[in-house]
Write a protein that holds these residues in place. Structure first.
Motif, PDB file in Angstrom:
ATOM      1  N   GLY A   1       0.845  -1.251   0.001  1.00 53.49           N
ATOM      2  CA  GLY A   1       0.135   0.095   0.026  1.00 53.49           C
ATOM      3  C   GLY A   1       0.841   1.354   0.023  1.00 53.49           C
ATOM      4  O   GLY A   1       1.998   1.254   0.239  1.00 53.49           O
ATOM      5  N   ASP A   2       0.284   2.387  -0.249  1.00 57.70           N
ATOM      6  CA  ASP A   2       0.954   3.685  -0.352  1.00 57.70           C
ATOM      7  C   ASP A   2       1.763   4.044   1.023  1.00 57.70           C
ATOM      8  O   ASP A   2       1.225   3.536   2.047  1.00 57.70           O
ATOM      9  CB  ASP A   2      -0.037   4.800  -0.457  1.00 57.70           C
ATOM     10  N   PHE A   3       2.573   4.978   1.031  1.00 57.88           N
ATOM     11  CA  PHE A   3       3.233   5.387   2.233  1.00 57.88           C
ATOM     12  C   PHE A   3       2.427   6.264   2.990  1.00 57.88           C
ATOM     13  O   PHE A   3       1.686   6.885   2.315  1.00 57.88           O
ATOM     14  CB  PHE A   3       4.800   5.946   1.850  1.00 57.88           C
ATOM     15  N   ALA A   4       2.680   6.556   4.004  1.00 59.31           N
ATOM     16  CA  ALA A   4       1.942   7.323   4.929  1.00 59.31           C
ATOM     17  C   ALA A   4       2.199   8.600   4.699  1.00 59.31           C
ATOM     18  O   ALA A   4       3.384   9.116   4.386  1.00 59.31           O
ATOM     19  CB  ALA A   4       2.150   6.995   6.308  1.00 59.31           C
ATOM     20  N   VAL A   5       1.178   9.811   4.910  1.00 61.04           N
ATOM     21  CA  VAL A   5       1.572  11.253   5.101  1.00 61.04           C
ATOM     22  C   VAL A   5       0.762  11.753   6.184  1.00 61.04           C
ATOM     23  O   VAL A   5      -0.004  10.775   6.735  1.00 61.04           O
ATOM     24  CB  VAL A   5       0.665  11.746   3.605  1.00 61.04           C
ATOM     25  N   GLY A   6       1.217  12.964   6.295  1.00 61.77           N
ATOM     26  CA  GLY A   6       0.398  13.521   7.618  1.00 61.77           C
ATOM     27  C   GLY A   6       1.299  13.319   8.832  1.00 61.77           C
ATOM     28  O   GLY A   6       2.558  12.776   9.066  1.00 61.77           O
ATOM     29  N   GLU A   7       0.658  13.401  10.093  1.00 63.76           N
ATOM     30  CA  GLU A   7       0.959  13.600  11.283  1.00 63.76           C
ATOM     31  C   GLU A   7       1.585  11.737  11.700  1.00 63.76           C
ATOM     32  O   GLU A   7       0.871  10.984  11.367  1.00 63.76           O
ATOM     33  CB  GLU A   7       0.214  13.817  12.235  1.00 63.76           C
ATOM     34  N   GLY A   8       2.771  11.696  11.926  1.00 62.62           N
ATOM     35  CA  GLY A   8       3.487  10.538  12.433  1.00 62.62           C
ATOM     36  C   GLY A   8       3.936   9.684  11.348  1.00 62.62           C
ATOM     37  O   GLY A   8       4.046   8.642  11.384  1.00 62.62           O
TER      38      GLY A   8
ATOM     39  N   ASP B   1       6.543   9.801   9.594  1.00 57.71           N
ATOM     40  CA  ASP B   1       8.136   9.431   9.294  1.00 57.71           C
ATOM     41  C   ASP B   1       8.324   7.948  10.180  1.00 57.71           C
ATOM     42  O   ASP B   1       8.674   6.942   9.769  1.00 57.71           O
ATOM     43  CB  ASP B   1       9.088  10.044  10.299  1.00 57.71           C
ATOM     44  N   ALA B   2       7.479   7.715  11.359  1.00 58.81           N
ATOM     45  CA  ALA B   2       7.594   6.531  12.263  1.00 58.81           C
ATOM     46  C   ALA B   2       7.040   5.488  11.153  1.00 58.81           C
ATOM     47  O   ALA B   2       7.240   4.330  11.345  1.00 58.81           O
ATOM     48  CB  ALA B   2       6.922   6.596  13.382  1.00 58.81           C
ATOM     49  N   LYS B   3       5.699   5.805  10.806  1.00 59.00           N
ATOM     50  CA  LYS B   3       4.966   4.812   9.883  1.00 59.00           C
ATOM     51  C   LYS B   3       5.650   4.219   8.937  1.00 59.00           C
ATOM     52  O   LYS B   3       5.636   3.110   8.414  1.00 59.00           O
ATOM     53  CB  LYS B   3       3.714   5.410   9.646  1.00 59.00           C
ATOM     54  N   ASN B   4       6.331   5.123   8.159  1.00 56.86           N
ATOM     55  CA  ASN B   4       7.165   4.849   6.961  1.00 56.86           C
ATOM     56  C   ASN B   4       8.416   3.954   6.917  1.00 56.86           C
ATOM     57  O   ASN B   4       8.834   3.344   6.285  1.00 56.86           O
ATOM     58  CB  ASN B   4       7.445   6.013   6.078  1.00 56.86           C
ATOM     59  N   ARG B   5       9.067   4.115   8.392  1.00 55.07           N
ATOM     60  CA  ARG B   5      10.145   3.384   8.791  1.00 55.07           C
ATOM     61  C   ARG B   5       9.691   1.976   8.663  1.00 55.07           C
ATOM     62  O   ARG B   5      10.415   1.041   8.265  1.00 55.07           O
ATOM     63  CB  ARG B   5      10.633   3.781  10.020  1.00 55.07           C
ATOM     64  N   VAL B   6       8.471   1.684   9.093  1.00 53.72           N
ATOM     65  CA  VAL B   6       7.964   0.282   9.217  1.00 53.72           C
ATOM     66  C   VAL B   6       7.898  -0.266   7.794  1.00 53.72           C
ATOM     67  O   VAL B   6       8.203  -1.248   7.512  1.00 53.72           O
ATOM     68  CB  VAL B   6       6.817   0.020  10.152  1.00 53.72           C
ATOM     69  N   ARG B   7       7.077   0.689   6.949  1.00 55.81           N
ATOM     70  CA  ARG B   7       6.912   0.286   5.633  1.00 55.81           C
ATOM     71  C   ARG B   7       8.347   0.120   4.968  1.00 55.81           C
ATOM     72  O   ARG B   7       8.478  -0.884   4.087  1.00 55.81           O
ATOM     73  CB  ARG B   7       6.161   1.463   4.846  1.00 55.81           C
ATOM     74  N   LEU B   8       9.249   0.837   5.156  1.00 57.39           N
ATOM     75  CA  LEU B   8      10.579   0.797   4.345  1.00 57.39           C
ATOM     76  C   LEU B   8      11.222  -0.567   4.980  1.00 57.39           C
ATOM     77  O   LEU B   8      11.743  -1.340   4.111  1.00 57.39           O
ATOM     78  CB  LEU B   8      11.449   1.871   4.659  1.00 57.39           C
ATOM     79  N   ASP B   9      10.947  -0.832   6.157  1.00 56.39           N
ATOM     80  CA  ASP B   9      11.949  -2.128   6.590  1.00 56.39           C
ATOM     81  C   ASP B   9      10.892  -3.488   5.975  1.00 56.39           C
ATOM     82  O   ASP B   9      11.507  -4.209   5.681  1.00 56.39           O
ATOM     83  CB  ASP B   9      11.671  -2.113   8.147  1.00 56.39           C
ATOM     84  N   LEU B  10       9.740  -3.443   6.164  1.00 58.46           N
ATOM     85  CA  LEU B  10       8.887  -4.278   5.525  1.00 58.46           C
ATOM     86  C   LEU B  10       9.070  -4.543   3.829  1.00 58.46           C
ATOM     87  O   LEU B  10       9.278  -5.782   3.357  1.00 58.46           O
ATOM     88  CB  LEU B  10       7.316  -4.197   5.711  1.00 58.46           C
ATOM     89  N   LEU B  11       9.303  -3.348   3.317  1.00 59.46           N
ATOM     90  CA  LEU B  11       9.662  -3.336   1.840  1.00 59.46           C
ATOM     91  C   LEU B  11      10.941  -4.209   1.564  1.00 59.46           C
ATOM     92  O   LEU B  11      10.969  -5.113   0.701  1.00 59.46           O
ATOM     93  CB  LEU B  11       9.551  -1.957   1.341  1.00 59.46           C
ATOM     94  N   GLY B  12      11.989  -3.843   2.412  1.00 60.41           N
ATOM     95  CA  GLY B  12      13.430  -4.648   2.305  1.00 60.41           C
ATOM     96  C   GLY B  12      13.007  -6.073   2.559  1.00 60.41           C
ATOM     97  O   GLY B  12      13.760  -6.941   1.802  1.00 60.41           O
ATOM     98  N   ARG B  13      12.347  -6.482   3.680  1.00 63.20           N
ATOM     99  CA  ARG B  13      12.135  -7.780   4.239  1.00 63.20           C
ATOM    100  C   ARG B  13      11.424  -8.567   2.969  1.00 63.20           C
ATOM    101  O   ARG B  13      12.076  -9.765   2.360  1.00 63.20           O
ATOM    102  CB  ARG B  13      11.645  -7.933   5.451  1.00 63.20           C
ATOM    103  N   LEU B  14      10.400  -8.054   2.360  1.00 63.85           N
ATOM    104  CA  LEU B  14       9.695  -8.946   1.342  1.00 63.85           C
ATOM    105  C   LEU B  14      10.449  -8.846   0.083  1.00 63.85           C
ATOM    106  O   LEU B  14      10.500  -9.808  -0.759  1.00 63.85           O
ATOM    107  CB  LEU B  14       8.243  -8.095   1.216  1.00 63.85           C
ATOM    108  N   GLY B  15      10.906  -7.590  -0.299  1.00 62.85           N
ATOM    109  CA  GLY B  15      11.926  -7.578  -1.554  1.00 62.85           C
ATOM    110  C   GLY B  15      12.926  -8.666  -1.625  1.00 62.85           C
ATOM    111  O   GLY B  15      13.140  -8.784  -2.597  1.00 62.85           O
TER     112      GLY B  15
END
Length: 271
Positions: free
Chosen positions: A160-167, A169-183
């Protein structure tokens, strides 16, 4: 009582299909002319608004006792404990505004925390998905099934899309970590820009999983029912069954459930 309710809900599928047919015509016949910022990097077009207005008008006439939650105008009508429609007039607005044909109209009927009727229409792909609880999932009238893959190396996974708005940065660190793991494990990663198509294509077996680390009912309710009726699994980030109150929407072919959820757990630091 459940059988009576199920029959009543199934009878509303043609109403939902007619509503999305109205929406399809508007999306196909009217290119966006006005694009407005409604939040940080979050836009709405005149087409989104026209679709929601038209569908609201139609459903208010056809089902006057059922409330509606729409992305653009919020929730109106209905009563607590009663079923309610949930509508995303254009899921994939950024795609639509850029001329990318990956967008969808998503309409679900929600009861007791879950969708019981679902229609997802892909206007530019001339494709329609439907489901009613307990009766299977269909694409243009043909029964569909989730993928039978069980090896991560065979899997195509949508993120899914990356997060925007309040918080964000923290949400997207999780997304980037997951993207690397799955990739590092799956065949391919895709980011389509529309949760409705992510879920519809997971139900159809075109994708093996859709990992959406958010849960806005207008984006996900209809697609969750499609996946479940196609034999897939839909979970929250902690592995519990998905509901409209979940924090994430993770749809996956049964054979890949443990693999995908393990990577989600690692990304969130869940032991």
């Amino acid at each position: 009582m459940a059988d009576v309710a199920g029959a009543a809900f199934a009878a509303l599928l043609p109403v939902a299909q007619e509503a999305t047919a109205i929406a399809r015509r508007i999306v196909r016949e009217h290119a966006p002319r006005a694009v407005t910022e409604k939040g940080e990097r979050d836009i709405v077009t005149d087409v989104d608004l026209a679709v929601e207005d038209a569908v609201r008008t139609f459903l208010a006439r056809e089902t006057p006792n059922i409330g509606l939650l729409g992305e653009e105008h919020g929730r109106t009508g209905g009563a607590d404990g009663e079923p309610w429609w949930v509508l995303d007039p254009v899921d994939g607005t950024a795609n639509l505004a850029c001329g990318i044909p990956l967008c969808a109209v998503s309409l679900g009927l929600v009861w007791e925390g879950r969708a019981v009727v679902a229609v997802i229409d892909l206007p530019f792909l001339d494709t329609g998905y439907t489901a009613t609880e307990g009766a299977g999932a269909f694409c243009d009238g043909e029964r569909i099934r989730a993928s039978g893959h069980s090896a991560p190396a065979d899997a195509v996974v949508s993120i899914g899309d990356f997060a925007v708005g309040e918080g964000a940065d923290a949400k997207n660190r999780v997304r980037l970590d997951l993207l690397g793991r799955l990739g590092a494990r799956v065949r391919r990663i895709r980011m389509l820009g529309t949760a409705a198509i992510d879920l519809a294509w997971t139900a159809h077996g075109k994708l093996d999983a859709a990992v959406i680390l958010a849960n806005r009912p207008w984006d996900t309710a209809a697609g969750v029912l499609l996946v479940r009726e196609a034999g897939g699994v839909v979970l929250d980030r902690d592995g519990s069954p998905h509901s409209v109150d979940s924090s994430a929407t993770i749809a996956v072919a049964p054979g890949l459930r443990e693999h995908i959820m393990l990577e989600v757990a690692h990304a969130y630091g869940i032991e």
